[in-house]
Design an enzyme around this catalytic site. Structure first.
Site, PDB file in Angstrom:
ATOM      1  N   GLU A   1      11.608  -6.727  -8.585  1.00 56.28           N
ATOM      2  CA  GLU A   1      10.907  -5.523  -9.021  1.00 56.28           C
ATOM      3  C   GLU A   1      11.846  -4.633  -9.831  1.00 56.28           C
ATOM      4  OE1 GLU A   1       7.282  -4.625  -6.360  1.00 56.28           O
ATOM      5  OE2 GLU A   1       9.025  -3.689  -5.466  1.00 56.28           O
TER       6      GLU A   1
ATOM      7  N   HIS B   1      12.675  -2.421  -0.177  1.00 57.51           N
ATOM      8  CA  HIS B   1      11.958  -1.941  -1.364  1.00 57.51           C
ATOM      9  C   HIS B   1      12.795  -0.854  -2.045  1.00 57.51           C
ATOM     10  CE1 HIS B   1       8.984   0.117  -3.821  1.00 57.51           C
ATOM     11  NE2 HIS B   1       8.309  -1.018  -3.809  1.00 57.51           N
TER      12      HIS B   1
ATOM     13  N   SER C   1       4.040  -2.582 -11.766  1.00 59.13           N
ATOM     14  CA  SER C   1       2.862  -2.395 -12.627  1.00 59.13           C
ATOM     15  C   SER C   1       2.102  -3.703 -12.887  1.00 59.13           C
ATOM     16  CB  SER C   1       3.249  -1.713 -13.944  1.00 59.13           C
ATOM     17  OG  SER C   1       3.782  -0.427 -13.686  1.00 59.13           O
TER      18      SER C   1
ATOM     19  N   GLY D   1       5.328   1.648 -10.694  1.00 59.81           N
ATOM     20  CA  GLY D   1       4.515   2.861 -10.743  1.00 59.81           C
ATOM     21  C   GLY D   1       4.524   3.561 -12.088  1.00 59.81           C
TER      22      GLY D   1
ATOM     23  N   TRP E   1       0.814  -1.225   0.000  1.00 58.34           N
ATOM     24  CA  TRP E   1       0.000   0.000   0.000  1.00 58.34           C
ATOM     25  C   TRP E   1       0.841   1.266   0.000  1.00 58.34           C
ATOM     26  CZ3 TRP E   1      -4.630  -0.682   3.956  1.00 58.34           C
ATOM     27  CH2 TRP E   1      -5.447  -1.742   3.530  1.00 58.34           C
TER      28      TRP E   1
ATOM     29  N   GLY F   1       1.637  -2.769  -6.176  1.00 55.94           N
ATOM     30  CA  GLY F   1       1.511  -1.438  -5.587  1.00 55.94           C
ATOM     31  C   GLY F   1       0.167  -0.820  -5.918  1.00 55.94           C
ATOM     32  N   GLY F   2       0.147   0.021  -6.936  1.00 58.67           N
ATOM     33  CA  GLY F   2      -1.047   0.803  -7.282  1.00 58.67           C
ATOM     34  C   GLY F   2      -2.331  -0.007  -7.349  1.00 58.67           C
TER      35      GLY F   2
HETATM   36  P1  PGA Z   1       3.344  -0.775  -8.702  1.00 60.86           P
HETATM   37  O1  PGA Z   1       4.323  -0.884  -7.425  1.00 60.86           O
HETATM   38  O2  PGA Z   1       2.553  -2.038  -8.757  1.00 60.86           O
HETATM   39  O3  PGA Z   1       2.521   0.437  -8.427  1.00 60.86           O
HETATM   40  O4  PGA Z   1       4.230  -0.623  -9.902  1.00 60.86           O
HETATM   41  C1  PGA Z   1       4.943  -2.100  -7.103  1.00 60.86           C
HETATM   42  C2  PGA Z   1       5.810  -1.928  -5.878  1.00 60.86           C
HETATM   43  O5  PGA Z   1       6.444  -0.882  -5.737  1.00 60.86           O
HETATM   44  O6  PGA Z   1       5.893  -2.835  -5.029  1.00 60.86           O
END
Ligand code: PGA
Length: 250
Positions: free
Chosen positions: A168, A96, A214, A174, A12, A235-236
């Site tokens: 990642e 992260h 993403s 993002g 989150w 994330g998003g």
């Molecule tokens: P995202 O973020 O899905 O918004 O790209 C992933 C994350 O940072 O863990």
């Protein structure tokens, strides 16, 4: 088909107040009831209590997004693993890329945090991944292998196998620019081979490796169907109820 139990974790980040967290998790519960996957929400520290209460009686587990590596002491503003453990937290995201980039996390601090997490019974979700410049320079494999090796220094096999590694690529976080399934699988496989070198075939065959960057409702299941991808760090899309429920389904 493989494989290991998929783990879908929503990251989150700095979103949702305690009341919003509670409402979200209560609404999520019925939507993920039928899923066989492990479902985790990594919530802000102050949301942990209401999130755990809201998740009661469901399969949703609560994670933290960071922790300190010391057990206690004069570290103003920090939170220890034991504090999280006592609240009922199961997982903790470590290293992260946003923490590495904005808050000075290093491979050394990541390694210390991984050790501290295991010491108090938390499972780390260890994040690794290359920048766009590193990818363009052909450094992805070297960089990711180094991050994985550094994270596991002095971590015994019995602990290592319980870790989750999240691959990642920074350029995909993002940005809406997801790695292709082939790109994601290639690096996740490389990570599994690195774990095999560090430990054994057995550890590498049970450790779970997520893809993050993403992940969306419409690309998640193709990514998760790959041999070496055991779920996602989201994330998003984890902030949107229907999207996260769709991603968690399975
Ligand atoms: P995202 O973020 O899905 O918004 O790209 C992933 C994350 O940072 O863990």
């Amino acid at each position: 088909m493989s494989k290991r139990k998929l783990i879908i974790a929503g990251n989150w980040k700095m979103n949702k107040t305690p009341a919003e967290a509670s409402a979200f998790i209560k609404a999520l519960k019925p939507l993920v009831k039928g899923s066989k996957n492990e479902i985790v929400c990594a919530v802000p520290f102050v949301d942990i209590q209401t999130s755990i209460t809201a998740a009661r009686g469901s399969r949703i587990k609560i994670a933290a997004q960071n922790m300190h590596f010391e057990e206690k002491g004069a570290f103003t503003g920090e939170i220890s693993g034991q504090m999280l453990k006592e609240m009922g937290v199961k997982y903790v995201i470590i290293g992260h890329s946003e923490r590495r980039e904005y808050f000075g996390e290093t491979n050394r601090s990541v390694n210390k945090k991984v050790a501290a997490a295991f010491k108090c019974g938390l499972k780390p979700i260890i994040c690794v991944g290359e920048s766009l410049a590193q990818r363009d320079a052909g450094l992805t494999a070297d960089h990711v292998r180094y991050q994985v090796k550094a994270a596991f220094v002095d971590i015994p096999a019995e602990q290592a196998k319980k870790a989750v590694i999240a691959y990642e690529p920074i350029w995909a976080i993002g940005t809406g620019r997801t790695a292709t399934t082939e790109q994601a699988e290639e690096v996740c496989r490389l990570i599994r081979m690195t774990v095999k070198e560090l430990y054994s075939k057995r550890v590498s065959s049970v450790i779970r490796i997520q893809y993050g960057g993403s992940v969306k409702a419409d690309n998640a299941h193709e990514l998760f169907s790959m041999e070496d991808i055991d779920g996602g760090l989201v994330g998003g899309a984890s902030l949107k109820l229907d999207d996260f429920a769709t991603i968690s389904a399975g």
